[in-house]
Design a protein around this motif. Structure first.
Motif, PDB file in Angstrom:
ATOM      1  N   VAL A 149       0.816  -1.213   0.000  1.00  0.00           N
ATOM      2  CA  VAL A 149       0.000   0.000   0.000  1.00  0.00           C
ATOM      3  C   VAL A 149       0.854   1.269   0.000  1.00  0.00           C
ATOM      4  CG1 VAL A 149      -1.717   1.319   1.291  1.00  0.00           C
ATOM      5  CG2 VAL A 149      -1.935  -1.157   1.104  1.00  0.00           C
ATOM      6  N   LEU A 150       1.877   1.310   0.831  1.00  0.00           N
ATOM      7  CA  LEU A 150       2.681   2.526   0.978  1.00  0.00           C
ATOM      8  C   LEU A 150       3.984   2.488   0.185  1.00  0.00           C
ATOM      9  CD1 LEU A 150       2.182   3.179   4.800  1.00  0.00           C
ATOM     10  CD2 LEU A 150       1.101   4.371   2.898  1.00  0.00           C
ATOM     11  N   GLY A 151       4.344   1.289  -0.259  1.00  0.00           N
ATOM     12  CA  GLY A 151       5.555   1.178  -1.075  1.00  0.00           C
ATOM     13  C   GLY A 151       6.846   1.369  -0.318  1.00  0.00           C
ATOM     14  N   VAL A 152       6.812   1.113   0.992  1.00  0.00           N
ATOM     15  CA  VAL A 152       8.021   1.265   1.808  1.00  0.00           C
ATOM     16  C   VAL A 152       8.219   0.009   2.649  1.00  0.00           C
ATOM     17  CG1 VAL A 152       7.816   3.776   1.921  1.00  0.00           C
ATOM     18  CG2 VAL A 152       6.724   2.368   3.681  1.00  0.00           C
ATOM     19  N   PRO A 153       9.437  -0.283   3.049  1.00  0.00           N
ATOM     20  CA  PRO A 153       9.685  -1.462   3.878  1.00  0.00           C
ATOM     21  C   PRO A 153       9.368  -1.185   5.343  1.00  0.00           C
ATOM     22  CG  PRO A 153      11.753  -0.361   3.422  1.00  0.00           C
ATOM     23  CD  PRO A 153      10.700   0.384   2.644  1.00  0.00           C
ATOM     24  N   ALA A 154       9.197  -2.244   6.085  1.00  0.00           N
ATOM     25  CA  ALA A 154       9.019  -2.163   7.534  1.00  0.00           C
ATOM     26  C   ALA A 154      10.125  -2.976   8.180  1.00  0.00           C
ATOM     27  CB  ALA A 154       7.645  -2.698   7.942  1.00  0.00           C
ATOM     28  N   ALA A 155      10.807  -2.377   9.134  1.00  0.00           N
ATOM     29  CA  ALA A 155      11.930  -3.041   9.794  1.00  0.00           C
ATOM     30  C   ALA A 155      11.524  -3.510  11.184  1.00  0.00           C
ATOM     31  CB  ALA A 155      13.111  -2.072   9.896  1.00  0.00           C
ATOM     32  N   GLU A 156      12.141  -4.591  11.625  1.00  0.00           N
ATOM     33  CA  GLU A 156      11.878  -5.086  12.972  1.00  0.00           C
ATOM     34  C   GLU A 156      12.329  -4.062  13.998  1.00  0.00           C
ATOM     35  OE1 GLU A 156      13.420  -8.913  13.794  1.00  0.00           O
ATOM     36  OE2 GLU A 156      12.481  -9.871  12.056  1.00  0.00           O
ATOM     37  N   ALA A 157      11.564  -3.997  15.093  1.00  0.00           N
ATOM     38  CA  ALA A 157      11.878  -3.099  16.195  1.00  0.00           C
ATOM     39  C   ALA A 157      11.546  -3.809  17.500  1.00  0.00           C
ATOM     40  CB  ALA A 157      11.083  -1.799  16.074  1.00  0.00           C
ATOM     41  N   PRO A 158      12.083  -3.354  18.625  1.00  0.00           N
ATOM     42  CA  PRO A 158      11.805  -4.039  19.899  1.00  0.00           C
ATOM     43  C   PRO A 158      10.320  -4.166  20.213  1.00  0.00           C
ATOM     44  CG  PRO A 158      13.600  -2.472  20.151  1.00  0.00           C
ATOM     45  CD  PRO A 158      13.025  -2.240  18.783  1.00  0.00           C
ATOM     46  N   TYR A 159       9.537  -3.190  19.805  1.00  0.00           N
ATOM     47  CA  TYR A 159       8.098  -3.179  20.095  1.00  0.00           C
ATOM     48  C   TYR A 159       7.260  -3.806  18.981  1.00  0.00           C
ATOM     49  CZ  TYR A 159       9.284   0.967  17.405  1.00  0.00           C
ATOM     50  OH  TYR A 159       9.820   1.805  16.459  1.00  0.00           O
ATOM     51  N   GLY A 160       7.851  -4.074  17.817  1.00  0.00           N
ATOM     52  CA  GLY A 160       7.107  -4.646  16.694  1.00  0.00           C
ATOM     53  C   GLY A 160       7.767  -4.342  15.380  1.00  0.00           C
ATOM     54  N   LEU A 161       7.296  -3.290  14.689  1.00  0.00           N
ATOM     55  CA  LEU A 161       7.847  -2.880  13.410  1.00  0.00           C
ATOM     56  C   LEU A 161       8.035  -1.362  13.377  1.00  0.00           C
ATOM     57  CD1 LEU A 161       5.638  -4.989  10.914  1.00  0.00           C
ATOM     58  CD2 LEU A 161       8.040  -5.432  11.527  1.00  0.00           C
ATOM     59  N   GLU A 162       9.011  -0.924  12.602  1.00  0.00           N
ATOM     60  CA  GLU A 162       9.215   0.497  12.377  1.00  0.00           C
ATOM     61  C   GLU A 162       9.091   0.743  10.881  1.00  0.00           C
ATOM     62  OE1 GLU A 162      12.210   3.271  14.564  1.00  0.00           O
ATOM     63  OE2 GLU A 162      13.171   2.561  12.715  1.00  0.00           O
ATOM     64  N   VAL A 163       8.275   1.730  10.519  1.00  0.00           N
ATOM     65  CA  VAL A 163       7.962   1.986   9.115  1.00  0.00           C
ATOM     66  C   VAL A 163       8.507   3.340   8.719  1.00  0.00           C
ATOM     67  CG1 VAL A 163       6.124   2.116   7.380  1.00  0.00           C
ATOM     68  CG2 VAL A 163       5.863   0.602   9.360  1.00  0.00           C
TER      69      VAL A 163
END
Length: 321
Positions: free
Chosen positions: A266-280
């Motif tokens: 939808v947004l065309g960007v990756p999501a990276a793992e983070a301590p709380y879940g994901l960082e976009v």
């Protein structure tokens, strides 16, 4: 060879509030141990005084737990029983003009009472199914289903069994109470005035006397366990609105990889793992879209106070119960 017979007797009178269904049924049929007695929810409701003056639309709010979908004049709702049906199963046919019939308050309890009454008066051990008519997703037309049951295995579990070719069955679980309901509707008809039916030939499904079993409620998926908790339009609306009260039908939180794939699509960007879940990697202007995606997947935006938002980055985390 297995023989299954269905008998739907003529001669049932118009049912009124307070009528004894067992007394109406028994003169019409010759029962034996192991039979399954089937009765339409309409006559159960009539006998229990569930007839109301007014229209379907007027009665619908009181019978609705939540709206699943609306298309034109059709409203599909989840009832207080957990059933998903058009107009909450409220019926305006085969009833006096200006009135409607609601579903029984507790169809399983209605089935138990009828089963107990038959046993007390005849000594016979039978199963009982209370039926109603419902549509099916992806299919035109309607068929009868079991909305109440007593003394009956409502489903069979074939998981782990092996077929004739040596293949292990994984998720095969015939909803036999629904199959019985559909078979009886063929014999009863919609306009024949035959609210009762008797199925013979599946005594293996009938439980011992005094054991009523799970009831038909066991066939109802728990809220959030169905893949189609909302209609397509309604799901979009509720995800965009983001009201916590609408979360349950979306189910348990999705896996991080599933949400990450949705964000990328939808947004065309990756999501990276983070301590709380994901960082976009998106700015504040895209946060509303990310919030809707997260909501639909059982996640939420991480509050600013958690230190998960910096310039050009937004954090998301699974929602905990």
């Amino acid at each position: 060879m297995t023989t299954l017979t269905v008998v739907a007797p003529d001669g049932a009178p118009e049912v009124r509030p307070g009528d004894d269904l067992a007394a109406l049924l028994l003169p019409l049929v010759d029962l034996v141990d192991g039979d399954v007695v089937v009765v339409t929810s309409k006559v159960v409701s009539k006998s229990e005084g569930r007839v109301r003056a007014g229209t379907r639309d007027e009665a619908l709010p009181g019978e609705t737990a939540r709206v699943v979908a609306r298309r034109g004049p059709t409203t599909i709702v989840r009832t207080h029983h957990g059933l998903t049906m058009a107009a909450a199963g409220i019926d305006a046919s085969n009833v006096e003009a200006g009135t409607v019939v609601l579903l029984p308050e507790d169809p399983d309890a209605s089935a138990r009472r009828l089963r107990s009454a038959i046993h007390e008066r005849t000594g016979l051990n039978v199963g009982v199914v209370v039926t109603d008519t419902a549509g099916r997703a992806w299919r035109e037309g309607q068929t009868d289903i079991a909305v109440g049951a007593a003394g009956l295995l409502v489903s069979e579990d074939f998981a782990g069994r092996v077929d004739g070719h040596g293949n292990e069955l994984a998720v095969t679980a015939p909803a036999v109470a629904d199959e019985i309901a559909g078979a009886c509707e063929l014999a009863q008809g919609k306009l024949g005035g035959r609210p009762f039916a008797v199925v013979r030939g599946r005594s293996d499904l009938v439980l011992p006397a005094g054991e009523h079993g799970t009831g038909a409620v066991a066939l109802v998926r728990a809220e959030g366990g169905d893949l189609f908790g909302y209609g397509a339009r309604e799901a979009v609306l509720r995800a965009l609105r983001g009201d916590a009260a609408d979360r349950a039908p979306f189910g348990a939180p999705a896996a991080p990889a599933e949400l990450a794939a949705a964000v990328a699509a939808v947004l065309g960007v990756p999501a990276a793992e983070a301590p709380y879940g994901l960082e976009v990697g998106v700015g504040a202007e895209h946060a509303p879209v990310l919030a809707a995606l997260a909501f639909a997947h059982g996640w939420e935006l991480v509050p600013d106070t958690a230190g998960a938002r910096v310039a050009g980055r937004v954090g998301v985390r699974p929602v905990t119960p």
